[in-house]
Design a protein around this motif. Structure first.
Motif, mmCIF file in Angstrom:
data_model
loop_
_atom_site.group_PDB
_atom_site.id
_atom_site.type_symbol
_atom_site.label_atom_id
_atom_site.label_comp_id
_atom_site.label_asym_id
_atom_site.label_seq_id
_atom_site.Cartn_x
_atom_site.Cartn_y
_atom_site.Cartn_z
ATOM 1 N N GLU A 136 0.953 -1.378 -0.052
ATOM 2 C CA GLU A 136 -0.038 0.044 -0.065
ATOM 3 C C GLU A 136 0.900 1.121 0.113
ATOM 4 O OE1 GLU A 136 -3.461 0.670 0.144
ATOM 5 O OE2 GLU A 136 -3.215 -1.181 -0.725
ATOM 6 N N LEU A 137 2.033 1.142 0.633
ATOM 7 C CA LEU A 137 2.943 2.288 0.827
ATOM 8 C C LEU A 137 3.395 2.569 -0.459
ATOM 9 C CD1 LEU A 137 4.469 4.741 2.301
ATOM 10 C CD2 LEU A 137 5.782 2.797 3.112
ATOM 11 N N GLU A 138 3.971 1.416 -1.259
ATOM 12 C CA GLU A 138 4.594 1.547 -2.459
ATOM 13 C C GLU A 138 3.386 2.364 -3.355
ATOM 14 O OE1 GLU A 138 7.463 1.363 -3.364
ATOM 15 O OE2 GLU A 138 8.641 -0.186 -2.324
ATOM 16 N N SER A 139 2.161 1.997 -3.389
ATOM 17 C CA SER A 139 1.357 2.421 -4.204
ATOM 18 C C SER A 139 0.880 3.758 -3.941
ATOM 19 C CB SER A 139 -0.336 1.828 -4.046
ATOM 20 O OG SER A 139 -1.230 2.360 -5.057
ATOM 21 N N LEU A 140 1.040 4.336 -2.739
ATOM 22 C CA LEU A 140 1.120 5.742 -2.257
ATOM 23 C C LEU A 140 2.383 6.684 -2.751
ATOM 24 C CD1 LEU A 140 -0.178 5.729 1.213
ATOM 25 C CD2 LEU A 140 -1.725 6.455 -0.638
ATOM 26 N N TRP A 141 3.355 6.117 -3.024
ATOM 27 C CA TRP A 141 4.433 6.753 -3.716
ATOM 28 C C TRP A 141 4.153 6.773 -5.145
ATOM 29 C CZ3 TRP A 141 8.345 9.211 -1.521
ATOM 30 C CH2 TRP A 141 8.741 8.897 -0.579
ATOM 31 N N ASN A 142 3.623 5.844 -5.812
ATOM 32 C CA ASN A 142 2.995 6.176 -7.115
ATOM 33 C C ASN A 142 2.113 7.264 -7.204
ATOM 34 O OD1 ASN A 142 4.653 4.268 -8.420
ATOM 35 N ND2 ASN A 142 3.512 2.598 -8.110
ATOM 36 N N ASP A 143 1.319 7.500 -6.452
ATOM 37 C CA ASP A 143 0.412 8.381 -6.293
ATOM 38 C C ASP A 143 1.044 9.918 -6.157
ATOM 39 O OD1 ASP A 143 -1.641 6.894 -6.457
ATOM 40 O OD2 ASP A 143 -2.321 6.895 -4.461
ATOM 41 N N LEU A 144 2.133 9.707 -5.370
ATOM 42 C CA LEU A 144 2.796 11.063 -5.084
ATOM 43 C C LEU A 144 3.685 11.532 -6.422
ATOM 44 C CD1 LEU A 144 3.685 13.474 -3.033
ATOM 45 C CD2 LEU A 144 5.632 11.850 -2.159
ATOM 46 N N LEU A 170 6.651 -10.805 -4.016
ATOM 47 C CA LEU A 170 7.644 -10.051 -4.715
ATOM 48 C C LEU A 170 7.225 -9.835 -5.894
ATOM 49 C CD1 LEU A 170 10.322 -8.774 -4.911
ATOM 50 C CD2 LEU A 170 11.179 -11.049 -5.601
ATOM 51 N N ARG A 171 6.429 -10.471 -6.635
ATOM 52 C CA ARG A 171 5.759 -10.155 -7.943
ATOM 53 C C ARG A 171 4.974 -9.136 -7.986
ATOM 54 N NH1 ARG A 171 4.733 -15.918 -7.853
ATOM 55 N NH2 ARG A 171 6.352 -17.206 -8.833
ATOM 56 N N GLU A 172 4.097 -8.884 -6.993
ATOM 57 C CA GLU A 172 3.256 -7.741 -6.692
ATOM 58 C C GLU A 172 4.053 -6.488 -6.359
ATOM 59 O OE1 GLU A 172 -0.289 -8.044 -4.231
ATOM 60 O OE2 GLU A 172 -0.079 -10.186 -4.282
ATOM 61 N N LEU A 173 5.195 -6.784 -5.886
ATOM 62 C CA LEU A 173 5.920 -5.395 -5.522
ATOM 63 C C LEU A 173 6.715 -5.025 -6.860
ATOM 64 C CD1 LEU A 173 7.458 -3.874 -3.204
ATOM 65 C CD2 LEU A 173 9.043 -5.462 -3.045
ATOM 66 N N CYS A 174 7.126 -5.918 -7.750
ATOM 67 C CA CYS A 174 7.765 -5.403 -9.051
ATOM 68 C C CYS A 174 6.545 -4.861 -9.791
ATOM 69 C CB CYS A 174 8.438 -6.640 -9.722
ATOM 70 S SG CYS A 174 9.635 -7.398 -9.015
ATOM 71 N N VAL A 175 5.595 -5.312 -9.716
ATOM 72 C CA VAL A 175 4.409 -4.638 -10.705
ATOM 73 C C VAL A 175 4.443 -3.105 -10.212
ATOM 74 C CG1 VAL A 175 2.054 -4.347 -10.993
ATOM 75 C CG2 VAL A 175 3.298 -6.395 -11.057
ATOM 76 N N LEU A 176 4.567 -2.744 -8.922
ATOM 77 C CA LEU A 176 4.364 -1.532 -8.522
ATOM 78 C C LEU A 176 5.615 -0.429 -8.917
ATOM 79 C CD1 LEU A 176 2.823 -2.009 -5.084
ATOM 80 C CD2 LEU A 176 1.741 -0.962 -7.024
ATOM 81 N N HIS A 177 6.710 -1.069 -9.583
ATOM 82 C CA HIS A 177 7.866 -0.388 -9.818
ATOM 83 C C HIS A 177 8.051 -0.375 -11.262
ATOM 84 C CE1 HIS A 177 8.758 -1.199 -5.732
ATOM 85 N NE2 HIS A 177 9.374 -0.122 -5.495
ATOM 86 N N GLU A 178 8.810 0.812 -11.778
ATOM 87 C CA GLU A 178 9.013 0.804 -13.362
ATOM 88 C C GLU A 178 10.365 0.042 -13.556
ATOM 89 O OE1 GLU A 178 8.234 4.903 -15.185
ATOM 90 O OE2 GLU A 178 8.072 5.259 -12.808
#
Length: 198
Positions: A136-144, A170-178
């Motif tokens: 969820e935090l990684e998703s908020l970083w994307n919002d910012l 980890l797969r989900e985590l990778c999706v949240l990063h470019e």
């Protein structure tokens, strides 16, 4: 490779897994130096121990850390303290996050041509078993990042993903990063050597 990504001139959300603390320190120092040497600003959101190590490394490279901090060009803040400012139970509060962390990013963005952020708050949450909160935090970083212009490096200890269950997450985590960050093959990271790969 586009140098703009490396120097923080475009929005890039990067994931890096570290084999050990030395590798983490090398990478964060190189990331910071690549921005500071070009008049960029750096925000390091790290544990107190890591923050001290990063501070020492930058001083060892000849940076006037005290002056950089006084100008607001370098900020080193405690990851646990920042987490406490916006976490509600096990999940981050979006409004509090955007106000607290977003406020620092906005201030840097207003005074410097490029901004880079290194954060390990999500790593802290993952280490406590709070995978959902970390995602969820990684998703908020994307919002910012959708509203502001900065490069974000998220650091995790590779040991967090030793179990089969964690590897699924980890797969989900990778999706949240470019991008996934790759250090030079000799494992010695120097300013200017930092490179990114998909």
């Amino acid at each position: 490779m586009d140098d703009r990504d490396e120097m923080g001139e475009t929005n890039v959300h990067i994931l890096q897994l570290f084999d050990d603390e030395e590798a983490r320190c090398d990478a964060v120092t190189a990331f910071s130096s690549s921005l500071l040497m070009r008049d960029g600003a750096v925000l390091l959101v790290a544990t107190a121990e890591h923050g001290r190590l990063f501070d020492e490394r930058l001083r060892g490279l000849g940076y006037g850390v005290d002056g950089l901090k006084a100008r607001g060009q370098l900020r080193v803040v405690d990851a646990n303290e920042v987490l406490a400012s916006f976490m509600t139970s096990t999940v981050p509060d979006a409004t509090r996050f955007l106000d607290s962390v977003g406020g620092v990013v906005r201030a840097m963005e207003a005074h410097y041509p490029r901004v880079g952020v290194y954060e390990e708050m999500a790593d802290v949450l993952w280490a406590c078993g709070n995978r959902y909160g970390a995602l969820e935090l990684e998703s908020l970083w994307n919002d910012l990042m959708a509203a502001h212009k900065f490069t974000l490096l998220c650091g995790y200890a590779k040991e967090r993903f030793a179990s089969p269950e964690d590897r699924v997450y980890l797969r989900e985590l990778c999706v949240l990063h470019e991008r996934i960050a790759l250090a030079p093959e000799d494992s010695t990271v120097r300013a200017g050597d930092y490179r990114f790969g998909r």
